[in-house]
Scaffold this active site. Structure first.
Site, PDB file in Angstrom:
ATOM      1  CB  THR A 133      -0.889   0.000   1.267  1.00 48.27           C
ATOM      2  OG1 THR A 133      -1.525   1.251   1.402  1.00 48.27           O
ATOM      3  CG2 THR A 133      -0.073  -0.255   2.530  1.00 48.27           C
ATOM      4  CG  ASP A 134      -1.122   4.974  -1.028  1.00 49.18           C
ATOM      5  OD1 ASP A 134      -1.707   4.324  -0.129  1.00 49.18           O
ATOM      6  OD2 ASP A 134      -1.688   5.863  -1.698  1.00 49.18           O
ATOM      7  CD  GLU A 135      -3.447   3.437   4.378  1.00 46.31           C
ATOM      8  OE1 GLU A 135      -3.261   3.307   5.593  1.00 46.31           O
ATOM      9  OE2 GLU A 135      -4.562   3.380   3.845  1.00 46.31           O
ATOM     10  CE1 TYR A 158      -3.367  -2.753   5.657  1.00 49.15           C
ATOM     11  CE2 TYR A 158      -3.158  -0.418   5.143  1.00 49.15           C
ATOM     12  CZ  TYR A 158      -3.250  -1.744   4.721  1.00 49.15           C
ATOM     13  OH  TYR A 158      -3.212  -2.031   3.381  1.00 49.15           O
ATOM     14  CE  LYS A 162       0.149  -4.630   2.959  1.00 46.44           C
ATOM     15  NZ  LYS A 162      -0.197  -5.964   2.410  1.00 46.44           N
TER      16      LYS A 162
HETATM   17  P1  NAD Z   1      -9.524  -7.605   2.055  1.00 47.79           P
HETATM   18  O1  NAD Z   1      -9.550  -7.348   3.521  1.00 47.79           O
HETATM   19  O2  NAD Z   1     -10.743  -7.388   1.240  1.00 47.79           O
HETATM   20  O3  NAD Z   1      -9.077  -9.132   1.803  1.00 47.79           O
HETATM   21  C1  NAD Z   1      -8.045  -9.761   2.509  1.00 47.79           C
HETATM   22  C2  NAD Z   1      -8.162 -11.268   2.295  1.00 47.79           C
HETATM   23  O4  NAD Z   1      -7.080 -11.899   2.998  1.00 47.79           O
HETATM   24  C3  NAD Z   1      -9.472 -11.866   2.825  1.00 47.79           C
HETATM   25  O5  NAD Z   1     -10.017 -12.753   1.872  1.00 47.79           O
HETATM   26  C4  NAD Z   1      -9.017 -12.634   4.074  1.00 47.79           C
HETATM   27  O6  NAD Z   1      -9.817 -13.758   4.355  1.00 47.79           O
HETATM   28  C5  NAD Z   1      -7.593 -13.015   3.705  1.00 47.79           C
HETATM   29  N1  NAD Z   1      -6.756 -13.248   4.886  1.00 47.79           N
HETATM   30  C6  NAD Z   1      -6.617 -12.468   5.982  1.00 47.79           C
HETATM   31  N2  NAD Z   1      -5.783 -13.026   6.866  1.00 47.79           N
HETATM   32  C7  NAD Z   1      -5.336 -14.188   6.304  1.00 47.79           C
HETATM   33  C8  NAD Z   1      -4.438 -15.195   6.712  1.00 47.79           C
HETATM   34  N3  NAD Z   1      -3.826 -15.149   7.901  1.00 47.79           N
HETATM   35  N4  NAD Z   1      -4.222 -16.223   5.871  1.00 47.79           N
HETATM   36  C9  NAD Z   1      -4.845 -16.302   4.673  1.00 47.79           C
HETATM   37  N5  NAD Z   1      -5.710 -15.393   4.247  1.00 47.79           N
HETATM   38  C10 NAD Z   1      -5.959 -14.337   5.049  1.00 47.79           C
HETATM   39  O7  NAD Z   1      -8.301  -6.764   1.520  1.00 47.79           O
HETATM   40  P2  NAD Z   1      -8.072  -6.062   0.096  1.00 47.79           P
HETATM   41  O8  NAD Z   1      -8.608  -4.698   0.157  1.00 47.79           O
HETATM   42  O9  NAD Z   1      -8.475  -6.997  -0.982  1.00 47.79           O
HETATM   43  O10 NAD Z   1      -6.468  -5.935   0.102  1.00 47.79           O
HETATM   44  C11 NAD Z   1      -5.640  -6.969  -0.416  1.00 47.79           C
HETATM   45  C12 NAD Z   1      -4.199  -6.569  -0.290  1.00 47.79           C
HETATM   46  O11 NAD Z   1      -3.960  -5.357  -0.995  1.00 47.79           O
HETATM   47  C13 NAD Z   1      -3.738  -6.310   1.149  1.00 47.79           C
HETATM   48  O12 NAD Z   1      -2.435  -6.826   1.292  1.00 47.79           O
HETATM   49  C14 NAD Z   1      -3.752  -4.795   1.269  1.00 47.79           C
HETATM   50  O13 NAD Z   1      -2.784  -4.375   2.218  1.00 47.79           O
HETATM   51  C15 NAD Z   1      -3.370  -4.397  -0.131  1.00 47.79           C
HETATM   52  N6  NAD Z   1      -3.866  -3.073  -0.564  1.00 47.79           N
HETATM   53  C16 NAD Z   1      -5.190  -2.769  -0.436  1.00 47.79           C
HETATM   54  C17 NAD Z   1      -5.645  -1.533  -0.897  1.00 47.79           C
HETATM   55  C18 NAD Z   1      -7.096  -1.132  -0.805  1.00 47.79           C
HETATM   56  O14 NAD Z   1      -7.430   0.002  -1.087  1.00 47.79           O
HETATM   57  N7  NAD Z   1      -8.005  -2.035  -0.447  1.00 47.79           N
HETATM   58  C19 NAD Z   1      -4.743  -0.628  -1.463  1.00 47.79           C
HETATM   59  C20 NAD Z   1      -3.396  -0.985  -1.564  1.00 47.79           C
HETATM   60  C21 NAD Z   1      -2.966  -2.221  -1.115  1.00 47.79           C
HETATM   61  O1  TDX Z   2     -16.842   5.957   7.621  1.00 45.45           O
HETATM   62  C1  TDX Z   2     -15.801   6.439   7.160  1.00 45.45           C
HETATM   63  N1  TDX Z   2     -15.692   7.809   7.081  1.00 45.45           N
HETATM   64  C2  TDX Z   2     -14.566   8.427   6.615  1.00 45.45           C
HETATM   65  O2  TDX Z   2     -14.506   9.665   6.566  1.00 45.45           O
HETATM   66  C3  TDX Z   2     -14.692   5.628   6.709  1.00 45.45           C
HETATM   67  C4  TDX Z   2     -14.772   4.125   6.784  1.00 45.45           C
HETATM   68  C5  TDX Z   2     -13.575   6.276   6.244  1.00 45.45           C
HETATM   69  N2  TDX Z   2     -13.501   7.628   6.211  1.00 45.45           N
HETATM   70  C6  TDX Z   2     -12.272   8.264   5.669  1.00 45.45           C
HETATM   71  C7  TDX Z   2     -10.957   7.780   6.235  1.00 45.45           C
HETATM   72  C8  TDX Z   2     -10.015   7.918   5.059  1.00 45.45           C
HETATM   73  O3  TDX Z   2      -9.502   9.226   4.987  1.00 45.45           O
HETATM   74  O4  TDX Z   2     -12.238   7.928   4.287  1.00 45.45           O
HETATM   75  C9  TDX Z   2     -10.902   7.684   3.843  1.00 45.45           C
HETATM   76  C10 TDX Z   2     -10.824   6.266   3.303  1.00 45.45           C
HETATM   77  O5  TDX Z   2     -10.982   5.386   4.413  1.00 45.45           O
HETATM   78  P1  TDX Z   2     -10.885   3.795   4.230  1.00 45.45           P
HETATM   79  O6  TDX Z   2     -11.883   3.368   3.199  1.00 45.45           O
HETATM   80  O7  TDX Z   2     -10.957   3.184   5.577  1.00 45.45           O
HETATM   81  O8  TDX Z   2      -9.459   3.626   3.560  1.00 45.45           O
HETATM   82  P2  TDX Z   2      -7.974   4.050   4.029  1.00 45.45           P
HETATM   83  O9  TDX Z   2      -7.909   4.215   5.493  1.00 45.45           O
HETATM   84  O10 TDX Z   2      -7.554   5.224   3.193  1.00 45.45           O
HETATM   85  O11 TDX Z   2      -7.164   2.720   3.610  1.00 45.45           O
HETATM   86  C11 TDX Z   2      -7.463   2.062   2.351  1.00 45.45           C
HETATM   87  O12 TDX Z   2      -6.554   2.413   1.354  1.00 45.45           O
HETATM   88  C12 TDX Z   2      -5.241   1.918   1.445  1.00 45.45           C
HETATM   89  C13 TDX Z   2      -7.490   0.546   2.532  1.00 45.45           C
HETATM   90  O13 TDX Z   2      -8.400   0.192   3.562  1.00 45.45           O
HETATM   91  C14 TDX Z   2      -6.123  -0.004   2.801  1.00 45.45           C
HETATM   92  O14 TDX Z   2      -6.149  -1.426   2.876  1.00 45.45           O
HETATM   93  C15 TDX Z   2      -5.205   0.433   1.695  1.00 45.45           C
HETATM   94  O15 TDX Z   2      -3.893   0.014   1.955  1.00 45.45           O
END
Ligand code: NAD
Ligand code: TDX
Length: 355
Positions: A133-135, A158, A162
């Protein structure tokens, strides 16, 4: 090509698997623990395909992970399994350390032992792709972008977990020669995202006429990328990325949270003109800020564009429309995903740790 995907029952992993099965001749093994965020319903489009296999395995379970490598003989691993929700990491960081750090370590060790056992041709071709992630780069002020060389500065449990996993992956390449690639991506949105994250939570609340909880003043900026564009970037890096390199992935779509919610409300007004809750923007409610809330993320995606030719297809407006239409047509998926697990309550206010 045999690909081992971890976390394939999650939001991004399932998008990757659906895309790989539809657009390539690869075989995919999906290793997923099925936490609250894992949902096999998201894989209904592929689960009868002979090139797809599911294994319910926790990446922290070393013997099971070792078995997966021995049994499926993958040519590459795409590692997405993680605890992914920042607010949950504030309430209970333990699962984040366990899965994101210890789990990645366990997977790396199993991958290394397996990789060492391969013929030298297969060793050379093998890839361990770590999806991050960019975080990990922390928070930007009003100006500037995250580059691949930006200093790590994670702020939440988180993002710290990561960042730790990114460092482990890098070290396994540097020390042991494991052929790794790393991608750091901005905020994804799209179909099948768990309704705890900003966009699907706002859609679900708006449809139910509940308040739309905007943290702080809604001024925080995220750089939004449609999930299928992320999936195509991941496939591009896996196929053509240089070993040992990091590629940043982003959508050139910076929006404040308040802009996102207003755009979403306007689209819902258009798509559900008879809703008793229109205009939906009336539901916007400002609530206490997230502790340690990063102000702004924005990605410089020049490297993946210039080196590998990847650019996103969706704009934020086209992608958000597709996303809202998907949620409107898939309320059953949402209801089953949260049933007995999550009632839309506020998370991440640092209530005493549940771990
Ligand atoms: P998600 O939470 O939707 O899915 C995560 C999956 O991992 C789930 O299916 C869960 O069951 C599985 N999991 C969790 N713990 C596990 C374990 N111990 N063993 C096996 N499986 C396990 O997450 P996502 O949003 O699809 O993110 C996927 C990846 O991409 C993550 O590594 C996250 O850090 C990264 N990422 C997400 C975002 C975003 O915006 N969602 C952005 C950048 C990077
Ligand atoms: O109810 C809400 N109200 C609100 O203002 C929620 C759930 C979030 N927010 C804000 C917090 C953040 O500034 O919105 C923005 C986005 O929040 P999230 O959807 O929780 O995402 P973020 O915290 O930015 O992280 C996401 O992007 C990077 C993913 O969950 C991560 O897994 C990924 O790495």
């Amino acid at each position: 090509m045999r690909l081992l995907v971890t976390g394939g029952a999650g939001f991004i992993g399932s998008a990757v698997i659906r895309q790989v099965i539809a657009e390539t001749d690869w075989s995919v093994v999906n290793c997923d623990k099925l936490t609250y965020a894992g949902n096999l319903e998201s894989l209904a489009a592929v689960d009868q395909n002979p090139r797809y296999r599911f294994e319910k395995v926790d990446i922290c379970d070393a013997p099971e992970v070792t078995r997966l490598f021995a049994e499926h003989q993958p040519d590459a691993v795409m590692h997405l399994a993680a605890e992914s929700h920042v607010d949950r990491s504030i309430d209970g960081p333990a699962a984040f350390i366990e899965t994101n750090v210890v789990g990645t370590y366990t997977l790396l060790e199993a991958a290394r032992a397996y990789w060492k056992s391969l013929s030298s041709d297969r060793q050379q071709a093998f890839r361990f792709h770590h999806v991050s992630t960019d975080e990990v780069y922390g928070s930007l002020g009003p100006e500037g972008l995250f580059h691949e060389t930006t200093r790590y500065d994670p702020n939440s449990p988180y993002s710290a977990s990561k960042a730790a996993s990114d460092h482990l992956v890098r070290a396994w390449n540097h020390t042991y020669g494991l052929p790794v690639v790393v991608t750091n991506c901005s905020n994804n949105y799209g179909p099948y995202q768990y309704p705890e994250k900003l966009i699907p939570l706002m859609i679900q609340n708006a449809l139910a006429g509940k308040p739309l909880p905007v943290y702080g003043k809604g001024e925080n900026v995220r750089d939004w990328l449609f999930v299928d564009d992320h999936a195509s970037a991941l496939r591009t890096v896996l196929a053509n990325g240089r070993v040992g390199e990091t590629y940043n992935v982003g959508g050139n779509s910076e929006r404040t949270n308040l802009q996102v919610v207003h755009t979403l409300c306007a689209l819902l007004d258009e798509l559900r003109p008879d809703s008793p809750f229109a205009p939906h923007a009336n539901l916007i409610t400002f609530v206490a800020d997230r502790p340690g809330h990063d102000l702004r993320y924005a990605i410089d995606a020049t490297k993946i564009r210039d080196e590998l030719g990847w650019t996103p297809r969706e704009t934020f407006e086209t992608g958000l429309r597709r996303t809202i239409e998907w949620y409107l047509n898939n309320q059953g998926w949402c209801e089953r995903a949260v049933a007995g697990r999550y009632a839309g309550e506020r998370l991440g206010l640092s209530t005493p740790s549940k771990s």
